[in-house]
Design an enzyme around this catalytic site. Structure first.
Site, mmCIF file in Angstrom:
data_model
loop_
_atom_site.group_PDB
_atom_site.id
_atom_site.type_symbol
_atom_site.label_atom_id
_atom_site.label_comp_id
_atom_site.label_asym_id
_atom_site.label_seq_id
_atom_site.Cartn_x
_atom_site.Cartn_y
_atom_site.Cartn_z
ATOM 1 N N LYS A 75 -54.761 -14.689 -26.751
ATOM 2 C CA LYS A 75 -54.018 -13.671 -26.204
ATOM 3 C C LYS A 75 -54.985 -12.732 -25.758
ATOM 4 O O LYS A 75 -56.275 -12.634 -26.451
ATOM 5 C CB LYS A 75 -53.342 -13.074 -27.503
ATOM 6 C CG LYS A 75 -52.594 -11.822 -27.209
ATOM 7 C CD LYS A 75 -51.728 -11.261 -28.201
ATOM 8 C CE LYS A 75 -50.788 -10.401 -28.147
ATOM 9 N NZ LYS A 75 -49.922 -9.663 -29.286
ATOM 10 N N SER A 150 -44.894 -8.790 -28.606
ATOM 11 C CA SER A 150 -45.987 -8.548 -27.295
ATOM 12 C C SER A 150 -46.525 -9.912 -27.190
ATOM 13 O O SER A 150 -47.040 -10.104 -25.965
ATOM 14 C CB SER A 150 -47.083 -7.460 -27.691
ATOM 15 O OG SER A 150 -47.675 -7.958 -28.681
ATOM 16 N N SER A 174 -44.922 -9.186 -33.473
ATOM 17 C CA SER A 174 -45.014 -9.682 -32.124
ATOM 18 C C SER A 174 -45.651 -11.251 -31.823
ATOM 19 O O SER A 174 -46.072 -11.845 -30.919
ATOM 20 C CB SER A 174 -46.449 -8.776 -31.293
ATOM 21 O OG SER A 174 -45.937 -7.727 -31.077
#
Lengths: 483, 95
Positions: A75, A150, A174
């Site tokens: 990420k 997210s 998330s």
């Protein structure tokens, strides 16, 4: 090849069936082929192939570990030395991290091959991946819908088989929410289990990194590498890391499951409720017993979270000032103008909203009424969980109140967006571990089952998830066009 | 709880955050809506509850006062917007 799990790929690499370079090329090709999903911010093919060559050497020498030669992706919130680390923001569009996050170091040491950096909501603030400076990520199950957020790029990439395993971070859901909306497995570990060093901070008392994969077994393999005490993270907890694969095959006879009645009330799609009930039924067949538990303070989780997280975010994001790194506005007239315009021009709307809320909540005269109150409510919520988990081994429930919603559907209404985190947020407030696993489909869109456990009981969660995946095949389904 | 565009302007100044004047009204509305959610917490009696800052109530760990980081000024300044002779440049602060 791209449909194989990490466990299968690791076996293939060790037996010499294929090389890491071959594997890396296959996944790099798939990333190029499915660029339209917008799952990656940066792809690092040269670096990946160099890592793959090194991994093949280690494999040949016999000095390999569990993840040697396995392609992964990070990420874009994890700092990667020499590689752009954007955190989904214009603020860091020019930021080449000068050091590696501990999680990145650990993957490098394990010999994993990083294919690139994954798209995400700006500074991890969002539940749909629509706040990213690099544009929304599309859900491979239906490209008119969001992948969740997210960690939306992370979830979409794994679901579309662009990479077999990735990292995510979870501050209010998330990891689990996008995992659920994209039909993959995502584990949010106990707060303090995985180092936050080099993981760009959003809300420091809630943020936690974790693995996102197709199966629980693969999640166990990634967590094995990610977890552990880190001196460089002052909130890291010094506790030995168990062997997550060792207990994964344990039978579930005698397991007690708690179902909080507050998870099944108003607001939950009836179709999702039915899928969760069917999943629980499957657990009964595996030998588990089920009882109802109650968490009366759960309804206060969203208000408490939307004070605590923005308050911490407003403090954390004050470091982005246009002086030492990141975006700087053109021709600042004075220092205040430099700060104000750099921040104003480089932060997106949702980040600004949260900085404003947090600044207000922490300003003189309001601290007790908002932040302190929220932290007290946080303890009450955490005590609800403590009590429930003294009666049962794990708690189960939905991850999201609905399946993936349409792109643009909730962007105009921040509160509607916040409410979609209703089943995940309380777990972050309590600091507990929880996993989301695929449990079925509603109107052809994936639905996730959430399993919450005791502090540091990631081994138990992975075991409970893995046993379910032995008797179901939801986690093996691929979206059309990505088979 | 209702915030005005003027309140937003003040908060934005505290945060050194540039906001377009035409967006102030929208932010005021969003923020008021979010603060309305917070009102729900008011009905909970928390007078006897200790605030929770860390899930395990762990306190800040201390380390020996020893140098652990080495100087990497060049590397860090390579990504700075503006530097000169090892210094970060900003607009003139004192006339």
């Amino acid at each position: 090849m791209h449909n194989k799990t990490i466990a299968e790929l690791a076996r293939g690499l060790r037996s010499g069936e294929f090389s890491s370079v071959e594997l890396t090329r296959i996944f790099l090709d798939r990333i190029t082929q499915h660029q339209n999903l917008n799952a990656f911010v940066t792809v690092t093919p040269d670096q990946a192939l160099a890592q793959a060559e090194a991994a093949d050497k280690r494999l040949a020498e016999g000095s390999s570990g569990l993840l040697t030669g396995i392609p992964i992706a990070q990420k874009d919130i994890f700092c990667t030395d020499g590689v752009k680390t954007s955190c989904g923001s214009k603020m860091l569009d020019n930021f080449i991290a000068p050091y590696d996050a501990t999680v990145v170091t650990k993957f490098n040491e394990a010999g994993a091959v990083m294919l690139g950096k994954l798209n995400m909501d700006e500074f991890a603030m969002g539940s749909s991946n629509e706040t990213s400076y690099y544009g929304p990520v599309l859900n491979p199950w239906d490209t008119k819908t969001v992948p969740g957020g997210s960690s939306g790029g992370s979830a979409a990439a794994v679901a579309a088989r662009l990479v077999p395993g990735v990292t995510g971070t979870d501050t209010g859901g998330s990891i689990r929410q996008p995992a659920a909306l994209c039909g993959i497995t995502g584990l949010k570990p106990t707060y303090g289990r995985v180092s936050r060093y080099g993981m760009i901070a959003y809300a420091s008392s809630l943020d936690q990194g974790g693995p996102m994969t197709r199966t629980a077994e693969d999640a166990a393999m990634l967590l094995q590498t990610m977890a552990g005490f880190d001196e460089k993270d002052s909130t890291s907890v010094d506790k030995p890391v168990p062997d997550y694969l060792a207990s994964i095959n344990q039978k579930l006879e005698g397991l007690t499951i708690g179902l909080p009645k507050e998870f099944f009330g108003e607001g939950l799609d009836a179709g999702i409720a039915a899928i969760i009930e069917t999943a629980v039924e499957e657990y009964r067949r595996l030998g588990a017993t089920v009882k109802e538990v109650s968490m009366p303070n759960l309804k206060y989780a969203i208000p408490a979270y939307y004070i605590i997280a923005p308050a911490e975010c407003s403090a954390n994001l004050s470091r982005f000032d246009g002086v030492r790194f990141g975006y700087r506005c053109e021709n600042p007239s004075d220092l205040t103008d430099l700060y104000t315009r750099s921040r104003g021009e480089a932060f997106g709307k949702e980040v600004k909203r949260r900085i404003l809320i947090g600044t207000y909540a922490l300003s003189a005269g309001y601290y007790d009424a908002y932040y302190l109150k929220a932290q007290k409510v946080r303890r009450l919520i955490s005590e609800d969980f403590k009590k429930a988990l003294s009666e049962v081994d794990v708690i189960m429930g939905p991850v999201t109140p609905s399946t993936a919603f349409g792109l643009g559907e909730k962007t105009g209404d921040p509160i509607q967006m916040y409410l979609s985190d209703i089943y995940t947020i309380a777990i972050n407030l309590a600091g507990l571990p929880a996993i989301s696993i695929p449990a079925g489909f509603l109107n052809a869109m994936p639905v996730g089952l959430q399993i919450i456990g005791q502090y540091f009981a990631e081994d138990r969660l992975l075991n409970v998830a893995h046993q379910y995946q032995q008797v179901t095949d939801w986690h093996q389904r691929s979206p059309k066009g990505f088979e | 709880m209702s915030l005005t565009a003027d309140d937003v302007k003040k908060i934005a100044h505290l945060a050194r955050l540039g906001i377009n004047p035409q967006d102030e009204g929208n932010y005021a509305q969003d923020l008021s809506g979010i603060l309305d959610l917070m009102v729900q917490m008011g009905s909970l009696d928390t007078s006897e509850v200790l605030p929770m800052a860390h899930p395990m109530d762990q306190s800040q760990r201390l380390r020996p006062d020893k140098v652990t980081e080495h100087n990497q000024r060049e590397k860090f300044q390579a990504i700075a917007p503006q530097v000169e002779e090892g210094l970060y440049l900003v607009p003139k602060v004192i006339e």
